[in-house]
Design a protein around this motif. Structure first.
Motif, short mmCIF file in Angstrom:
data_model
loop_
_atom_site.label_atom_id
_atom_site.label_comp_id
_atom_site.label_asym_id
_atom_site.label_seq_id
_atom_site.Cartn_x
_atom_site.Cartn_y
_atom_site.Cartn_z
N UNK A 13 0.69 -1.12 0.12
CA UNK A 13 0.08 -0.15 0.13
C UNK A 13 0.60 1.08 0.08
N UNK A 14 2.16 1.02 0.69
CA UNK A 14 2.73 2.22 0.69
C UNK A 14 3.62 2.59 -0.59
N UNK A 15 3.55 1.76 -1.46
CA UNK A 15 4.17 1.61 -1.99
C UNK A 15 3.53 2.34 -2.75
N UNK A 16 2.58 1.67 -3.83
CA UNK A 16 1.40 2.16 -4.35
C UNK A 16 0.96 3.33 -4.27
N UNK A 17 1.39 3.80 -2.75
CA UNK A 17 0.71 5.62 -2.74
C UNK A 17 1.67 5.74 -3.07
N UNK A 18 2.67 5.50 -3.08
CA UNK A 18 3.98 6.30 -3.17
C UNK A 18 4.08 6.63 -4.84
N UNK A 49 -3.91 6.36 -13.17
CA UNK A 49 -3.79 6.51 -11.88
C UNK A 49 -4.61 4.87 -11.49
N UNK A 50 -5.88 4.88 -12.75
CA UNK A 50 -6.52 3.72 -12.03
C UNK A 50 -5.94 2.56 -12.27
N UNK A 51 -5.43 2.37 -13.99
CA UNK A 51 -4.26 1.03 -14.23
C UNK A 51 -3.47 0.89 -13.04
N UNK A 52 -2.86 1.98 -13.00
CA UNK A 52 -1.27 1.80 -11.71
C UNK A 52 -2.23 1.39 -10.49
N UNK A 53 -3.34 1.58 -10.43
CA UNK A 53 -3.63 1.20 -8.56
C UNK A 53 -4.72 -0.24 -8.34
N UNK A 54 -4.64 -0.41 -10.05
CA UNK A 54 -5.53 -1.36 -10.36
C UNK A 54 -3.87 -3.24 -10.08
N UNK A 55 -2.71 -2.61 -10.39
CA UNK A 55 -2.00 -3.12 -10.89
C UNK A 55 -1.29 -3.65 -9.72
#
Length: 138
Positions: A13-18, A49-55
Motif C-alpha cells: 500500500x505504501x509503495x502504491x500510494x507513493x 491512476x486507475x491502471x496503476x492502482x489496480x496493478x
C-alpha cells in the motif's frame, strides 16, 4: 491475519500510494505541458491512476485470499516501477536544472516530484526484503 499478510499489505500500500502520488505530482509540473503530457485532472491522468492502482491492489487482494503466488506478481510490477521511478527522478532533476538555467526559476512541483520519486524508489527497494523473505513455518 498473520504477520506476513500485514507486512505485505503495509509495504504494498505504501509503495502504491507513493507511485500514485508521483503520477499526480508529475501531472502538476511544467513538464506535463510539453507535448501531449498527462495534465492534472485530465482523463489520461485518471486512467493512469486507475491502471496503476489496480496493478497493485488487485494482486494484493488475491494474495490476501491465500494465493501466495500473487506476491511474485507484485514483485514483477514493483520491478517495473524500479525502472520508471529513476527515470521520473532524472526528468524532475533535469527539468528543474534546465528551468533554473534558462529562466532562473525554481519550480516547487519539480522538487516535490523528485522528492516523492526518491522516497518511492527507496520504498520499492525495501519492499523486496520485507515482502519476499521466507517466513518460518509454524
Amino acid at each position: 491475519m498473520d504477520k506476513e499478510k500485514k507486512t505485505m499489505i503495509v509495504w504494498t500500500t505504501t509503495a502504491a500510494l507513493l507511485v500514485e502520488a508521483a503520477l499526480v505530482i508529475t501531472s502538476l509540473t511544467p513538464l506535463a505541458r510539453i507535448g501531449n503530457g498527462t495534465r492534472f485532472g485530465s482523463g489520461g491522468m485518471w486512467i493512469n491512476l486507475i491502471w496503476c492502482g489496480s496493478c497493485y491492489f488487485l494482486p494484493l487482494i488475491v494474495y490476501c485470499m491465500d494465493v501466495r503466488a500473487m506476491k511474485y506478481v507484485l514483485a514483477v510490477y514493483n520491478a517495473v516501477w524500479l525502472i520508471a521511478l529513476p527515470i521520473l527522478l532524472v526528468m524532475a532533476v533535469g527539468g528543474q536544472w534546465e528551468y533554473l538555467r534558462r529562466d532562473g526559476r525554481i519550480y516547487p512541483s519539480l522538487l516535490l516530484m523528485a522528492f516523492v520519486c526518491l522516497i518511492g524508489l527507496i520504498v520499492q527497494v525495501i519492499w523486496y526484503p520485507m515482502c519476499l523473505r521466507r517466513q518460518k513455518p509454524r
